[in-house]
Each structure stands twice: as structure tokens, then as C-alpha cells.
Design an enzyme around this catalytic site. Structure first.
Site, PDB file in Angstrom:
ATOM      1  N   CYS B  17       0.831  -1.199   0.000  1.00  0.00           N
ATOM      2  CA  CYS B  17       0.000   0.000   0.000  1.00  0.00           C
ATOM      3  C   CYS B  17       0.868   1.253   0.000  1.00  0.00           C
ATOM      4  O   CYS B  17       1.880   1.274   0.670  1.00  0.00           O
ATOM      5  CB  CYS B  17      -0.897   0.003   1.224  1.00  0.00           C
ATOM      6  N   PRO B  18       0.523   2.284  -0.741  1.00  0.00           N
ATOM      7  CA  PRO B  18      -0.762   2.450  -1.418  1.00  0.00           C
ATOM      8  C   PRO B  18      -0.768   2.000  -2.885  1.00  0.00           C
ATOM      9  O   PRO B  18      -1.659   2.376  -3.631  1.00  0.00           O
ATOM     10  CB  PRO B  18      -0.966   3.964  -1.366  1.00  0.00           C
TER      11      PRO B  18
END
Lengths: 240, 79, 437
Positions: B17-18
Site C-alpha cells: 500500500c498504497p
């Protein structure tokens, strides 16, 4: 004084000094009245103490070791030019008042010889630095990045220095003659002494002064405000 | 599992992430309005990231569920 | 260009004007010393990326609308309107900039081109030309902040899974990942992914630290997008959380810009002194290693290790020695890159560029110097405490077949803590996962 001389070597000098002084004050005032950046913009590492930061400010401004590391030839030209310009400025003070202690050590002839050498070297160094800069701006990325302002300033400097060198090497007049003209400027009654008025050198002096006037008038409206901005920029680099 | 075949399949396994959200955002314009992207991610953070991205961009998460150690999303392009 | 759009752009530049920006715009002599400092320019030789040229685009507008001289003699200064052509150039040069500030380091006047770039981004946003991807990522973070209850269960469930992993690895059934713990000493702000939570949680538990995990991620796409209001609000999510929980320290994970935003920018943006310190996770781990609060094997990492200084915590954040001290404490074969610390080449992955596909080509090319630097060390492990740098160097690693293991510093610490093979999960599992992709 004929009209051209009066305009550039008389009244023009006053105009130039007034515009330069007020212009620079105005520019600094403009900076001062604009609020400071709210966020901290310093680079690390930086000295912890105030004195250390002041020392770093002086080092970054007068020596700029990082810049030297990146572009040694350019910085060599910059050092040489700025030192020679400082020398030339100090040398010109002789026209306001003779450096009596030096004369008493060197004698009148010795003083003239010393001035010829030191002034000559300064003039040649400045000329070479300007030619290097002009050359540098004629190719590649430097050319693409350059604006007319850059060439205008270099042109003005070239004019000042070339004609200054002419006065130094070819003019054949000594300090005392110019001193009389300077005294007339200080007395607010600009006039050339007879020796200068009668000399062919007068034309070179007038053109030298034309470039000097224009340079000083343009100075506050140009990138030459780095004369002060170098200190403030480098201060921010090391500040908290 | 949704029965409709998605317009685009994205394998976002292994991305941290992201990045799964970034990849969905980068690819959503490749399907027509009303079309869907099916994305499979392994980072748990995508369970919050992708729905948040969809809400803030006005797209729709039709499905978001954990299947084994993977997170499967079906995102519909709304505009 | 419509008059109203022009007025909006000029008005935005006016609002962003401050003393430093004004000086930077006034005093640049276009000496171009910065050209050889910029990794993007050096790698591509494209004027778009020459730092002074990037600033010159803003300067052209500044000259025309903010200086008498530029209005009087526009041709001399190349003073211009922010027309379509200029805005196109500005977009390319601005959003490509990684904000490493290596140009500022070498500038004789210390002109901060990134500060000019931040004004340029504001102008672009005003013209409706802000980068869409970064804007979306920023908005998603804000949405999450405004609607945290909507995501809480999912997030906490994820944290519990990581907690189970921590217990398995440390063989400590009491190990925990506290959330919302009032009165904890530290609030740890990680990234959205579990990879930044697991190793820190292992270390905190082993050090018996009083800590709690933030519900919010440290990454700040508002900062990359170029909107200080959004950037402030994104950071405010965990700053408010820290105030509410009464912590003494906010600990930022291995994410370069997040540390800089929290430590150097936030208080100025919020116009408020925070009642806690902001520290980097590696400052905390360095403390633990030196105080003996965690036990590490001094020969825990047998491979040759080198370290990459992320620009945002190095040159722009002042953290140079703690990560090196940590690595040296666990890896006997440590070698620094040349140049390093404040002279370190940017890897090319900063400023949000890894999220913008349109800059992929220049991004990868701009890593050339980093690749050479890494090769010259002969190291097989690169310790790198920044997510963007890891993404970039990870990709360079594949493209140039460097055979490098690119790992966060805290993962190496966990490897050296002697939990046996399981400890390697953070790195190995990811490698395996990446291999699948």
C-alpha cells in the site's frame, strides 16, 4: 564640459548613484515587507550554534565550497571576477583621495607603477572572466537557459571593463587628473580639468561612464540583487 | 463472487500500500463507464485504501472481500 | 486564455508569495551549476528537468505580474503570460521533480528550487492542471480521515492478523498491537501496508515499549500534489490522534516525506506548537540498540550491506547517522555509497513520481547514477528507509538485474534479532510475492 560629457560624466553619475541606492533600498524593503516562509527551509547538516551558523553563512557565501565542487572553472571565474572587481573598486577610491601612506612608502612614481600593475591586473582578470561568461552562454544548456537580461548585463560589464582597461593602458593620464574631475562631482559642479578636457582620452572616459551609469541604474532591477540575496539565501540554508 | 465478467483483471498481489490503490486508479480509465475492474491484492491496507479511493472519486466498490490470504475487489467505473 | 483563469493563476502565485520565494525568483543568475546536481537532468540532458529552468517558468510569470521591471521591459526578462504552452512545460517540469533539493545544496545562493516548485504546483492546481492521480490519492486519504468509523473494523481486523504474526515470530503470546491506547508514550504512524507495521511491532514488543498504533497512514499525497491545506489535513489525522491519546512522541515509519511533513512542516501549517516530539522510527530503534533494549546479533546480516540516504530524511531531515549505526550494529560488512549523506544522489523515486505513470520513462532513466553507485559498492543488500525509494530502487533492481535485496532498515533489525527463520518473513515473503507479480 560638452553636452555628452555633462550627461554621462556629470549629471548621469548623480542619477546613477541615486537610482542605485534607492533602488537597492527599495528591493530590500520589498523583501523585508513580504512575510517570511512559514515552513523551515534549511538543509542538513547545519551547525547547532548561532555562531556556527554565521560562520557557515560566510563560508557558503564567500567560498561556496559545494558550488566549487560542482563547477570549478565557473567558480574560479566568479572568484577572480569578484576579487578583481573589489580591487578595482578600492583602486578607484584613489580618485577620491590619494592613498597618502602608500605614496609615502612607494613614492609618487612607485605608487603610479603599483597602481598600473594592480589596476591592470584587475582589469584584465575582469575582462577574461566576462569573456569566459559570454562564451559559456553561447552553447548548449547555458544558451537555452540564458535570457536577454544575462547578455545585457554582460554587455554593460564588458563596456565598463573594456573602456576602463583602455583608460588604464592607453589613456596616459594619471590619478591626479581624474581626482580633479571627481572633486568637481563631489562639489556638485561637475567639470573636466583642462588636461582631461583637452585629452583624446576624454571620449573613452565618457563611454566608460556611460556604461557605469547604465550598469548602476540597471543593477537593482536585475539578478545582481544576488549581492544581497546570496547572504539571505545562504542564511535560510543554515537556519533552523 | 460476482457473476459478471469484469472488463479488466488486475493482479496486485505483492504490491504494498498504497500501490494497489494507485494501480486501480491508473487503470479505471481503461474500462468504459459502467464497466468493472477486478483486482486481487495481498496487502491488508487495500481493504481501507481502495474503498476510500472509490468513495472520494465517486466510483463504486461492488465487492471487497477477503479470500484466503488475498483481498478481492470489484470496482465499477461510475464516471 | 480566459481572463478569469489568468487572474486565478496570478492570484494564486500572489497568495503563495513569501520572502524566500521572492528572493529565489529575484536573485537566480542562471549560472546552471544546478544542472549537474539534478539526477533527472544529468540522466536525460533534457532542459525540462534543469532546476533553474523549472524555476525560470515561474519566474517568467512572476516577472510579468509582480515586478515593475518585467512590466516595463518584458522582452529583457522573457516575462510571459501563463499560457497553455507555459503551463504544459510547467506541468512536466514540476510534477517530475522529486523534491530532493540536491540543486539547493550546490547552489551558491542556496536557492530552494523545490520551494519554487511548490508555488508552481499551486499555480497548476489553480489552473485545473494539478496531477489527477496525486489529487485522488490525497482525497482518498482525507475521505478515510473524515469517515474513519467506516473503516475501523477492517483496519483493526488487519492489525489483529499482524498481531498474530508478531506472536508467532517472537513466540511471545502477550505481544500486542495496541490501538487507541490512552497514555501510551509513543504513537507509531505506519504506512497503509502491513509491511511497515509488522517489524516495528516486533521491535516495540521486544523493547517492552509503551506504544500505540495510529489508525492513519503516514504517507501524504497532499504534499506531493502540492496543496498545503490537504497536506495539513492529512497529517492532522494522526496529529489529533496523538494529542487525544496524550503521547510523548509521534514516531514516523520509514517513509521520507512523511517524516519531513510531520517534523518540519506541520507546526508551521497548523500554526500550533504540538505537545509532543516527532521522531523517526530509526531514531527510536537506534536508541533501543544502543541501550540494549533489544538484542541483536552483531553478525546477524552476513551479506555486504549498503545504505541509501533518502533525500527527505537526509538532506532535508537531518537523519544520517542513526540508520548507519543500526546497520553497522548488525552487519559487519557495511559499505557506504559514494557520494553519500548530504551529497547523496536522489534515487529518482521521490515526490510522488512513482504513482504517476506518465513519468515512468524519465523516472527509470534518472536512476542511472543510483544504479552505478550501488554497483560500485558490490553490496547485495540495500538498506533503505523510505517507501518511495524502495519502490524506485526495487524497479531499478529488476531493470538493471542488480540482484539486490532492497529492504527497510527495521526488517534487517528483525532479521538480526534471532527469531530463527520466521523472522525473515517480512523480506522473504515479499520477495516471493513480488516474484508472483
Amino acid at each position: 564640459m560638452d553636452l555628452f560629457s555633462f550627461l554621462v560624466s556629470g549629471i548621469g553619475v548623480y542619477v546613477a548613484l541615486v537610482v542605485f541606492t534607492l533602488g537597492m533600498a527599495w528591493r530590500v524593503w520589498q523583501w523585508m515587507r513580504t512575510p517570511k516562509s512559514p515552513v523551515r527551509l534549511g538543509l542538513f547538516p547545519k551547525p547547532k550554534s548561532g555562531l556556527g551558523r554565521f560562520g557557515k553563512l560566510l563560508k557558503d557565501t564567500f567560498i561556496a565550497p559545494q558550488s566549487v565542487e560542482q563547477a570549478a572553472p565557473l567558480m574560479a571565474a566568479a572568484y577572480a571576477f569578484h576579487l578583481a572587481a573589489l580591487g578595482a573598486f578600492v583602486g578607484h577610491l584613489r580618485l577620491v583621495h590619494e592613498f597618502t601612506p602608500l605614496v609615502s612608502i612607494l613614492g609618487v612614481e612607485g605608487m603610479n607603477t603599483f597602481a598600473a600593475w594592480s589596476g591592470g591586473i584587475a582589469g584584465v582578470v575582469m575582462l577574461l572572466a566576462i569573456l569566459f561568461w559570454i562564451g559559456r552562454r553561447t552553447s548548449g544548456a547555458y544558451k537555452n537557459l540564458s535570457t536577454p537580461e544575462d547578455f545585457l548585463l554582460l554587455g554593460l560589464l564588458l563596456g565598463v571593463v573594456l573602456l576602463g582597461d583602455h583608460l588604464r593602458f592607453v589613456g596616459g593620464l594619471h590619478a591626479a587628473t581624474y581626482e580633479a574631475w571627481f572633486a568637481s562631482l563631489v562639489a556638485l559642479r561637475p567639470a573636466f580639468p583642462p588636461a582631461l578636457a583637452a585629452s583624446a582620452t576624454r571620449w573613452a572616459l565618457d563611454w566608460h561612464m556611460l556604461f557605469v551609469d547604465a550598469f548602476l541604474i540597471y543593477f537593482p532591477f536585475s539578478k545582481l540583487t544576488h549581492a544581497i540575496g546570496a547572504f539571505t539565501g545562504n542564511l535560510v540554508r543554515s537556519s533552523d | 463472487m460476482s457473476d459478471t465478467k469484469p472488463d479488466l483483471e488486475l493482479d496486485l498481489r505483492g504490491l504494498l500500500c498504497p500501490m494497489p490503490m494507485v494501480k486501480v486508479s491508473q487503470n479505471i480509465s481503461k474500462v468504459p463507464v459502467g464497466g468493472t475492474v477486478r483486482a486481487v491484492a495481498t496487502d491488508a491496507g487495500s481493504m481501507a485504501d481502495i474503498p476510500a479511493w472509490a468513495k472520494s472519486t465517486g466510483n463504486e466498490v461492488v465487492q471487497a472481500e477477503k479470500v484466503g490470504s488475498e483481498y478481492v475487489f470489484l470496482v465499477k467505473r461510475v464516471k | 486564455m480566459e481572463k478569469q483563469e489568468l487572474e486565478t493563476i496570478i492570484g494564486t502565485l500572489g497568495k503563495r508569495m513569501n520572502r524566500q520565494l521572492k528572493e529565489y525568483l529575484d536573485v537566480c543568475v542562471r549560472c546552471a551549476i544546478c544542472k549537474d546536481a539534478c539526477h533527472q537532468y544529468v540522466a536525460t540532458q533534457d532542459m525540462t528537468y534543469l532546476p533553474a529552468h523549472r524555476a525560470e517558468l515561474v519566474r517568467a510569470v512572476y516577472r510579468k505580474y509582480f515586478t515593475k521591471a518585467g512590466q516595463f521591459m518584458p522582452a529583457v526578462y522573457e516575462a510571459r503570460d501563463p499560457d497553455e504552452h507555459l503551463l504544459d512545460d510547467l506541468y512536466r517540469s514540476t510534477y517530475a521533480c522529486t523534491g530532493c533539493r540536491r540543486c539547493m545544496y550546490y547552489c551558491p545562493f542556496s536557492i530552494d528550487t523545490q520551494w519554487v516548485i511548490s508555488a508552481a504546483k499551486a499555480m497548476l492546481i489553480a489552473a485545473g492542471r494539478g496531477n489527477e492521480m496525486l489529487g485522488q490519492l490525497a482525497d482518498a486519504a482525507l475521505f478515510k480521515g473524515d469517515n474513519i468509523e467506516m473503516f475501523r473494523d477492517n483496519l483493526v481486523e488487519g492489525f489483529r492478523e499482524i498481531e498474530t504474526q508478531v506472536r508467532d515470530i517472537t513466540k511471545n503470546p502477550e505481544a500486542e498491537i495496541p490501538v487507541d491506547r490512552q497514555g501510551a508514550d509513543m504513537l507509531y504512524v505506519a504506512l497503509a501496508g502491513s509491511h511497515s507495521i509488522l517489524p516495528a511491532a516486533i521491535i516495540f514488543n521486544e523493547a517492552k515499549a509503551s506504544w500505540t498504533l495510529s489508525m492513519f497512514e503516514a504517507a501524504n499525497y497532499g504534499f506531493f500534489f502540492g496543496d498545503p491545506d490537504k497536506a495539513r489535513l492529512i497529517a492532522k489525522r494522526f496529529m489529533d490522534e496523538a494529542k487525544r491519546l496524550g503521547v510523548k512522541e509521534v514516531v514516523i515509519t520509514e517513509c521520507g516525506h512523511a517524516y519531513r511533513v510531520a517534523e518540519l512542516f506541520y507546526e508551521a501549517w497548523a500554526k500550533e506548537r504540538m505537545p509532543f516530539k516527532v521522531v523517526h522510527i530509526l531514531e527510536v530503534i537506534d536508541r533501543y540498540v544502543k541501550e540494549g533494549r533489544i538484542k541483536v546479533d552483531p553478525r546477524g546480516i552476513r551479506e555486504k550491506v549498503t545504505y541509501h540516504d533518502p533525500c527527505q530524511i537526509g538532506r532535508n531531515g537531518g537523519i544520517y547517522e542513526q540508520p548507519r549505526d543500526i546497520v553497522k550494529a548488525i552487519a559487519p560488512d557495511f559499505v557506504d555509497m559514494t557520494p553519500n549523506r548530504e551529497k547523496q544522489w536522489c534515487c529518482g523515486g521521490g515526490g510522488g513520481i512513482v504513482a504517476m505513470e506518465e513519468f515512468n520513462e524519465v523516472r527509470l532513466k534518472s536512476g542511472d547514477m543510483k544504479v552505478e553507485q550501488i554497483k560500485a559498492t558490490g553490496a547485495s543488500v540495500l538498506a533503505c528507509p523510505c517507501e518511495n525509494c524502495r519502490l524506485q530502487i526495487g524497479e531499478l533492481n529488476e531493470v538493471h538485474d542488480l540482484g539486490l535485496r532492497v529492504v527497510p532498515v527495521m526488517d534487517l533489525v528483525v532479521e538480526a534479532m534471532g527469531f530463527g527463520h520466521a523472522a525473515g518473513t517480512t523480506g522473504d515473503e515479499r520477495d516471493a510475492a513480488e516474484a508472483v507479480v
